[in-house]
Scaffold this active site. Structure first.
Site, PDB file in Angstrom:
ATOM      1  N   MET A  30      36.603  77.971  55.807  1.00 18.18           N
ATOM      2  CA  MET A  30      36.767  77.036  54.697  1.00 18.18           C
ATOM      3  C   MET A  30      35.445  76.340  54.386  1.00 18.18           C
ATOM      4  O   MET A  30      35.420  75.285  53.743  1.00 18.18           O
ATOM      5  CB  MET A  30      37.869  76.018  54.996  1.00 18.18           C
ATOM      6  N   ALA A  32      31.630  74.461  54.986  1.00 18.44           N
ATOM      7  CA  ALA A  32      31.019  73.430  55.833  1.00 18.44           C
ATOM      8  C   ALA A  32      30.636  74.055  57.172  1.00 18.44           C
ATOM      9  O   ALA A  32      30.991  73.564  58.234  1.00 18.44           O
ATOM     10  CB  ALA A  32      31.952  72.235  56.009  1.00 18.44           C
ATOM     11  N   LEU A  33      29.902  75.147  57.100  1.00 23.76           N
ATOM     12  CA  LEU A  33      29.667  76.003  58.256  1.00 23.76           C
ATOM     13  C   LEU A  33      28.757  75.347  59.290  1.00 23.76           C
ATOM     14  O   LEU A  33      27.884  74.553  58.971  1.00 23.76           O
ATOM     15  CB  LEU A  33      29.062  77.335  57.800  1.00 23.76           C
ATOM     16  N   HIS A  37      31.038  78.673  63.451  1.00 28.33           N
ATOM     17  CA  HIS A  37      31.244  79.779  62.515  1.00 28.33           C
ATOM     18  C   HIS A  37      30.203  80.877  62.732  1.00 28.33           C
ATOM     19  O   HIS A  37      30.522  82.071  62.681  1.00 28.33           O
ATOM     20  CB  HIS A  37      31.151  79.279  61.070  1.00 28.33           C
ATOM     21  N   GLY A 147      37.991  81.663  65.898  1.00 24.01           N
ATOM     22  CA  GLY A 147      37.591  80.826  67.017  1.00 24.01           C
ATOM     23  C   GLY A 147      38.772  80.412  67.871  1.00 24.01           C
ATOM     24  O   GLY A 147      39.860  80.137  67.368  1.00 24.01           O
ATOM     25  N   LYS A 149      38.951  77.657  69.371  1.00 25.97           N
ATOM     26  CA  LYS A 149      39.190  76.215  69.249  1.00 25.97           C
ATOM     27  C   LYS A 149      40.537  75.939  68.596  1.00 25.97           C
ATOM     28  O   LYS A 149      41.269  75.045  69.015  1.00 25.97           O
ATOM     29  CB  LYS A 149      38.082  75.533  68.449  1.00 25.97           C
TER      30      LYS A 149
END
Length: 287
Positions: A30, A32-33, A37, A147, A149
């Site tokens: 989405m 805002a790397l 990422h 990821g 996370k």
């Protein structure tokens, strides 16, 4: 790196890669790397894939009380990051491309989507499944990288892919952390300096709980103490639990194998932080 903003442009660029004999890996984001990422792109490149990365803030995974407009956006910065990381195609669709007029097909996810984040953010994983299925249909990758996370999301995508018989290999990539242990997230930028100083306690508490579970059978008591400790430091904890890694069901005793996770979600000021811990990461860190 190719920039694709329309579906025909994307399809042509993917066709060129396949014509050159490349296997295609996909990394949905989405925007805002950050380094987290980038680690997904690098993991795919390390396995000899050409990488397509999407940048799309998906409106259907935001709930009524969640601020879609506030989600961080930096297209120029994202493109620069992808280019220097070695991405082959940046896919930058708009909302009308992803959800054209008359769009009437959605998902109602069960199984791993029902508890934890799914219970606290109704409809969230339905939106995640919807956009990922669309993106898979557009890119038609051989593999996709996510990821760890967002552990629950990873299990939801694995379930979606299996249930729809999609020929996409799903790879989980270990969580990338700041030097102080905080899991990298696009939302970390919203932490105040004071909150940022406190935020690494979330991971430290996961580590402490993980090591405690190695010598104590009482997961419920350990998790209860972890919640109290975090709340006492300024967090507002949604959950802190020991679960089976694949099914996400709560378990009371740490199993001998690797199919378990400690998961937590907590709000710090206006920012909601997620993190989790498995056996491999526990072995690498001291509490």
């Amino acid at each position: 790196m190719h920039l694709a903003r329309t579906l025909p442009t994307l399809q042509q660029a993917v066709h060129q890669l396949r014509h050159a004999g490349k296997r295609i890996a996909f990394v949905p984001t989405m925007g805002a790397l950050h380094e987290g990422h980038q680690s997904l792109v690098r993991a795919a490149i390390a396995q000899d894939y050409a990488v397509v990365t999407s940048v799309f803030v998906n409106p259907t995974q935001f709930g009524p009380s969640e601020d879609l407009a506030r989600y961080p956006r930096d297209e120029k910065g994202d493109i620069a990051i992808l280019e220097r990381t070695g991405c082959s195609i940046a896919w930058l669709p708009d909302v009308d491309t992803m959800y054209p007029p008359g769009d009437a097909t959605g998902f109602v996810m069960g199984g791993p989507a029902l508890g934890w984040e799914g219970a606290r953010r109704p409809g969230h994983f339905n939106g995640v499944a919807q956009v990922v299925a669309k993106l898979f249909g557009q890119v038609r990758p051989d593999a996709a990288f996510f990821g760890e996370k967002d552990w629950q999301q990873l299990q939801v995508i694995r379930r979606l892919t299996a249930d729809l018989l999609l020929p996409v290999a799903i790879h989980g990539v270990p969580t990338q952390r700041e030097e102080d242990g905080l899991a990298m997230s696009s939302r970390n930028r919203f932490l105040s300096p004071e909150e940022r100083a406190i935020a690494p306690l979330l991971f430290r508490t996961l580590l402490q709980a993980g090591h405690a579970l190695s010598s104590s059978p009482d997961a419920e008591e350990i998790c209860k103490n972890a919640i109290a400790a975090l709340n006492g430091q300024g967090f507002d904890v949604d959950y802190f639990a020991l679960i089976e890694g694949s099914s996400l069901s709560s378990i009371a005793i740490l199993p001998e194998g690797d199919d378990w996770r400690l998961i937590t979600a907590a709000r710090l000021g206006s920012v909601r932080l997620l993190d989790n811990l498995g056996r491999a990461e526990l072995a690498r860190f001291r509490a």
